[in-house]
Motif scaffolding. Structure first.
Motif, mmCIF file in Angstrom:
data_model
loop_
_atom_site.group_PDB
_atom_site.id
_atom_site.type_symbol
_atom_site.label_atom_id
_atom_site.label_comp_id
_atom_site.label_asym_id
_atom_site.label_seq_id
_atom_site.Cartn_x
_atom_site.Cartn_y
_atom_site.Cartn_z
ATOM 1 N N THR A 149 -35.102 9.628 65.053
ATOM 2 C CA THR A 149 -36.514 9.258 65.185
ATOM 3 C C THR A 149 -36.690 7.814 64.722
ATOM 4 O O THR A 149 -35.920 7.336 63.887
ATOM 5 C CB THR A 149 -37.411 10.132 64.280
ATOM 6 N N LEU A 150 -37.700 7.167 65.230
ATOM 7 C CA LEU A 150 -38.049 5.831 64.718
ATOM 8 C C LEU A 150 -39.539 5.743 64.422
ATOM 9 O O LEU A 150 -39.933 5.271 63.367
ATOM 10 C CB LEU A 150 -37.654 4.746 65.727
ATOM 11 N N CYS A 151 -40.356 6.232 65.352
ATOM 12 C CA CYS A 151 -41.791 6.046 65.150
ATOM 13 C C CYS A 151 -42.441 7.224 64.442
ATOM 14 O O CYS A 151 -43.660 7.273 64.322
ATOM 15 C CB CYS A 151 -42.490 5.775 66.475
ATOM 16 N N TYR A 152 -41.632 8.171 63.963
ATOM 17 C CA TYR A 152 -42.221 9.306 63.249
ATOM 18 C C TYR A 152 -42.291 8.986 61.757
ATOM 19 O O TYR A 152 -41.319 8.523 61.167
ATOM 20 C CB TYR A 152 -41.388 10.577 63.468
ATOM 21 N N ALA A 194 -45.602 9.284 69.247
ATOM 22 C CA ALA A 194 -44.477 9.354 70.201
ATOM 23 C C ALA A 194 -44.309 8.058 70.993
ATOM 24 O O ALA A 194 -44.194 8.076 72.218
ATOM 25 C CB ALA A 194 -44.643 10.558 71.122
ATOM 26 N N ASN A 195 -44.312 6.951 70.304
ATOM 27 C CA ASN A 195 -44.193 5.656 70.980
ATOM 28 C C ASN A 195 -42.759 5.274 71.311
ATOM 29 O O ASN A 195 -42.519 4.632 72.319
ATOM 30 C CB ASN A 195 -44.781 4.547 70.093
ATOM 31 N N CYS A 196 -41.809 5.629 70.450
ATOM 32 C CA CYS A 196 -40.452 5.107 70.652
ATOM 33 C C CYS A 196 -39.644 5.934 71.653
ATOM 34 O O CYS A 196 -38.699 5.429 72.238
ATOM 35 C CB CYS A 196 -39.705 5.002 69.320
ATOM 36 N N ARG A 197 -39.980 7.188 71.866
ATOM 37 C CA ARG A 197 -39.330 8.119 72.802
ATOM 38 C C ARG A 197 -37.886 8.429 72.413
ATOM 39 O O ARG A 197 -37.105 8.873 73.239
ATOM 40 C CB ARG A 197 -39.359 7.599 74.259
ATOM 41 N N LEU A 198 -37.514 8.179 71.183
ATOM 42 C CA LEU A 198 -36.113 8.383 70.799
ATOM 43 C C LEU A 198 -35.787 9.840 70.488
ATOM 44 O O LEU A 198 -34.629 10.211 70.419
ATOM 45 C CB LEU A 198 -35.794 7.505 69.567
ATOM 46 N N CYS A 199 -36.797 10.658 70.282
ATOM 47 C CA CYS A 199 -36.534 12.027 69.836
ATOM 48 C C CYS A 199 -36.549 13.021 70.993
ATOM 49 O O CYS A 199 -36.861 14.194 70.795
ATOM 50 C CB CYS A 199 -37.564 12.415 68.773
ATOM 51 N N THR A 224 -40.828 15.005 73.798
ATOM 52 C CA THR A 224 -40.608 14.324 72.512
ATOM 53 C C THR A 224 -40.797 15.343 71.375
ATOM 54 O O THR A 224 -41.856 15.968 71.274
ATOM 55 C CB THR A 224 -41.579 13.141 72.346
ATOM 56 N N CYS A 276 -41.116 14.958 68.188
ATOM 57 C CA CYS A 276 -41.973 14.648 67.036
ATOM 58 C C CYS A 276 -43.415 15.077 67.220
ATOM 59 O O CYS A 276 -44.151 15.226 66.260
ATOM 60 C CB CYS A 276 -41.899 13.165 66.690
#
Ligand code: SF4
Ligand code: FES
Length: 290
Positions: free
Chosen positions: A32-35, A43-48, A62, A64
């Motif tokens: 995660t990055l934006c959590y 849920a801005n980064c979409r990494l999860c 996503t 998160c």
């Protein structure tokens, strides 16, 4: 309570928990990055991204911010989920190719670089996750920073790229930034902190004993307004930093103990150490007699 089955591990969670919370409960790592627990997930980064099994079809969601409302099956390690997350990481690396925290996370995900042209340097390694603006606006109620510009020039900035006059200097934005883009610098001579890169400065409150600067004046004033206490009273209470307060409390205790000893209420300091045999408690003596 609904059951979430993640990579064949089943966990029961409260209704409306997120898939990310369920995964953490199951001991399964999702990057995660934006959590951040301090702000609602955007849920801005979409990494999860994970793969949700909907029976006849599967969908990437996503983790998160996906709420669990009934029993669901999720895959974190499926090919589709892993590839999607790696693709997102490659795009993030294109924004901040030299960022040490991002590179470390990418390595953990098995991503070594990005095939995309890199866009940053001028964007100061920001991945536009939005955590700093969310914490400033939604937690501190200030909105001293926001997103400015478009496309490649999109960046987090104070209004008109000038130091924000409504910034409290609380440093919450720096605390939540997942890639260390926002830094706090101390200007000792002026007794001010600077929130970089926004160039915003705030006067710090000094400890009367050691001169350490602990919190900004604006933060204390804000707290006073909410707590309805007057400045003089507040200043008397917090005139020392936590370290000096501890030292002062310890010194006060020692002098009280010495005074009590002089008055015969306590053994002289050090008397216990000099005593050779340990003192038996009453209950131990009576137990022996029985
Ligand atoms: S400065 Fe940090 S917290 Fe703010 S959007 Fe950029 S990466 Fe996220
Ligand atoms: S952590 Fe979920 S989208 Fe960023």
């Amino acid at each position: 309570m609904p059951t979430v089955t993640i990579d064949n591990v089943a966990v029961e969670v409260e209704k409306e928990s997120t898939i990310l919370q369920a995964a953490r409960q199951a001991g399964i790592w999702i990057p995660t990055l934006c959590y951040h627990p301090a702000v609602p997930p955007a849920a801005n980064c979409r990494l999860c991204l994970v793969e949700l099994d909907r029976g006849n079809w599967k969908q990437l969601v996503t983790a998160c911010n996906y709420p669990v409302r009934r029993d669901i099956t999720v895959s974190v390690s499926s090919e589709a989920a892993v590839n999607a997350r790696r693709g997102v990481m490659e795009l993030l690396l294109a924004r901040a190719p030299e960022n040490a925290q991002l590179k470390a996370l990418a390595r953990r995900m098995g991503v070594e670089g990005t095939p995309w042209p890199t866009v940053t340097k001028t964007q100061r390694d920001c991945i536009l996750c939005g955590l700093c603006t969310a914490v400033c606006d939604e937690v501190m109620g200030r909105a001293a920073i926001g997103i400015a510009g478009r496309g490649q020039n999109r960046a987090i900035s104070a209004p008109f790229r000038q130091p924000a006059d409504n910034c409290l200097g609380c440093g919450a934005c720096a605390a939540v930034c997942p890639v260390g883009t926002i830094q706090i610098r101390m200007h000792e001579k002026e007794g001010e902190i600077e929130i970089s890169p926004f160039k915003t400065r705030a006067k710090m409150l000094e400890c009367e004993q050691c001169g350490a600067r602990v919190v900004s004046v604006a933060v204390t004033e804000e707290a006073l307004k909410k707590g309805k206490m007057d400045w003089e009273k507040f200043r008397r209470l917090v005139r020392l930093c936590p370290k000096c307060r501890q030292k002062r409390a310890a010194a006060d205790l020692t002098s009280v103990a010495a005074m009590a000893a002089q008055m015969g209420y306590l053994a002289q300091p050090g008397a216990a150490a000099k005593r050779k045999t340990p003192r038996r408690s009453k209950s131990a003596t009576s137990r022996k007699k029985m």
